[in-house]
Design an enzyme around this catalytic site. Structure first.
Site, mmCIF file in Angstrom:
data_model
loop_
_atom_site.group_PDB
_atom_site.id
_atom_site.type_symbol
_atom_site.label_atom_id
_atom_site.label_comp_id
_atom_site.label_asym_id
_atom_site.label_seq_id
_atom_site.Cartn_x
_atom_site.Cartn_y
_atom_site.Cartn_z
ATOM 1 N N MET A 10 85.576 62.987 33.474
ATOM 2 C CA MET A 10 84.749 62.428 32.393
ATOM 3 C C MET A 10 84.569 60.922 32.554
ATOM 4 S SD MET A 10 86.607 64.633 29.396
ATOM 5 C CE MET A 10 88.227 64.423 30.186
ATOM 6 N N GLN A 52 79.488 65.927 22.830
ATOM 7 C CA GLN A 52 79.410 64.584 22.254
ATOM 8 C C GLN A 52 78.080 64.401 21.526
ATOM 9 O OE1 GLN A 52 79.949 62.053 25.661
ATOM 10 N NE2 GLN A 52 82.183 62.042 25.505
ATOM 11 N N THR A 83 89.810 58.998 30.258
ATOM 12 C CA THR A 83 88.587 58.578 29.591
ATOM 13 C C THR A 83 88.982 57.896 28.300
ATOM 14 O OG1 THR A 83 86.698 59.416 28.287
ATOM 15 C CG2 THR A 83 88.453 60.965 28.759
ATOM 16 N N ASN A 84 88.223 56.891 27.893
ATOM 17 C CA ASN A 84 88.479 56.248 26.605
ATOM 18 C C ASN A 84 87.889 57.054 25.456
ATOM 19 O OD1 ASN A 84 89.620 53.220 26.829
ATOM 20 N ND2 ASN A 84 88.344 53.621 28.606
ATOM 21 N N THR A 85 86.610 57.411 25.578
ATOM 22 C CA THR A 85 85.894 58.047 24.473
ATOM 23 C C THR A 85 86.589 59.290 23.962
ATOM 24 O OG1 THR A 85 83.751 57.193 25.209
ATOM 25 C CG2 THR A 85 83.721 59.141 23.791
ATOM 26 N N CYS A 197 85.647 51.580 28.556
ATOM 27 C CA CYS A 197 85.116 52.820 29.126
ATOM 28 C C CYS A 197 85.580 52.817 30.567
ATOM 29 C CB CYS A 197 83.591 52.871 29.038
ATOM 30 S SG CYS A 197 82.877 54.294 29.890
ATOM 31 N N THR A 198 86.083 53.926 31.038
ATOM 32 C CA THR A 198 86.733 53.927 32.349
ATOM 33 C C THR A 198 85.759 53.681 33.498
ATOM 34 O OG1 THR A 198 86.642 56.359 32.295
ATOM 35 C CG2 THR A 198 88.720 55.306 31.660
ATOM 36 N N GLU A 199 84.445 53.744 33.228
ATOM 37 C CA GLU A 199 83.472 53.451 34.284
ATOM 38 C C GLU A 199 83.100 51.977 34.374
ATOM 39 O OE1 GLU A 199 83.247 57.717 33.660
ATOM 40 O OE2 GLU A 199 82.953 56.097 32.222
#
Length: 231
Positions: A10, A52, A83-85, A197-199
């Site tokens: 994710m 989501q 993932t953060n979200t 956000c991990t991206e």
């Protein structure tokens, strides 16, 4: 060394960053041929992204709770949600197994406290920037005042994450826009900015700005390595 379980996918672009960071972290401490003991369940992000958009967080939580149970069955001793979200559904995951759950906001908050940061900017998906699950944890557990970009800026941050970074696309123009937003947060009194956000760390790194950045992927991985190597 204890075995870490990763709920990933994710997106998979950020999950591979976790894999690298965890293995490099273990090798840095132990040297030689050492690498991290890991098990991974990588979900189909298309399914999660649809939930989501539909605001069906209950079903998303059920899917990730099932991934947690798979990791427990595979021998994991602690869980990382990469993932953060989706930490919005952390409670559903924690209740699914007795395993230690290493929360990404805790790893970040601990480092912010160590640095004496009390007012911090937050970048992430709209869910992370606007909903309470992440900001309140930082506020209640670590005394952080969390500020977020303007509505138009939040639109742009969110768009770049889903339309570019999650697709493996890195655009220089988007980096410039993110850096402008980071500068705006600093102008509002943010002592540092969380790349929540991990991206995002795929696009913006500390070398690009003088504003202190806190990469949640790196901090989460550091906390996990330390837990794995505890005697």
């Amino acid at each position: 060394m204890r075995t870490l379980g990763i709920i990933g996918g994710m997106s998979w672009e950020s999950t591979q960053s976790y894999y690298r960071a965890l293995n490099e972290g273990v090798k840095q401490v132990l040297g030689g041929f050492h690498s991290a003991k890991l098990v991974l369940v990588s979900v189909d992000f298309a399914d999660i992204e649809a939930l989501q958009r539909e605001n069906d967080w209950q079903k998303a939580g059920e899917q990730l709770a099932q991934a947690a149970r798979q990791l427990e069955a595979a021998g994991a001793e602690a869980l990382l949600l990469a993932t953060n979200t989706m930490h919005k559904v952390a409670e559903a995951i924690e209740s699914a197994t007795p395993l230690t759950f290493l929360h990404i906001a805790d790893a970040t908050g601990e480092k912010l406290m160590e640095a004496g940061v009390t007012r911090v900017g937050l970048l992430g998906t709209r869910f992370t920037m606007e909903q309470a699950f992440y900001k309140e944890r930082l506020s209640e557990r670590f005394g952080m005042e969390v500020i977020v970009p303007s509505d138009a800026e939040r639109d742009e941050v969110h768009r770049v994450i889903y339309e570019e970074l999650c697709q493996g696309v890195i655009e220089k123009a988007s980096r410039v826009r993110y850096l402008d937003i980071i500068d705006n947060l600093a102008a509002q009194g943010a002592q540092a900015v969380i790349l929540g956000c991990t991206e995002i760390a795929l696009l913006v790194q500390q070398v690009h700005t003088k504003v202190p950045l806190y990469d949640t992927t790196a901090l989460h991985a550091q906390k996990a390595v330390a837990w794995s190597l505890e005697r």
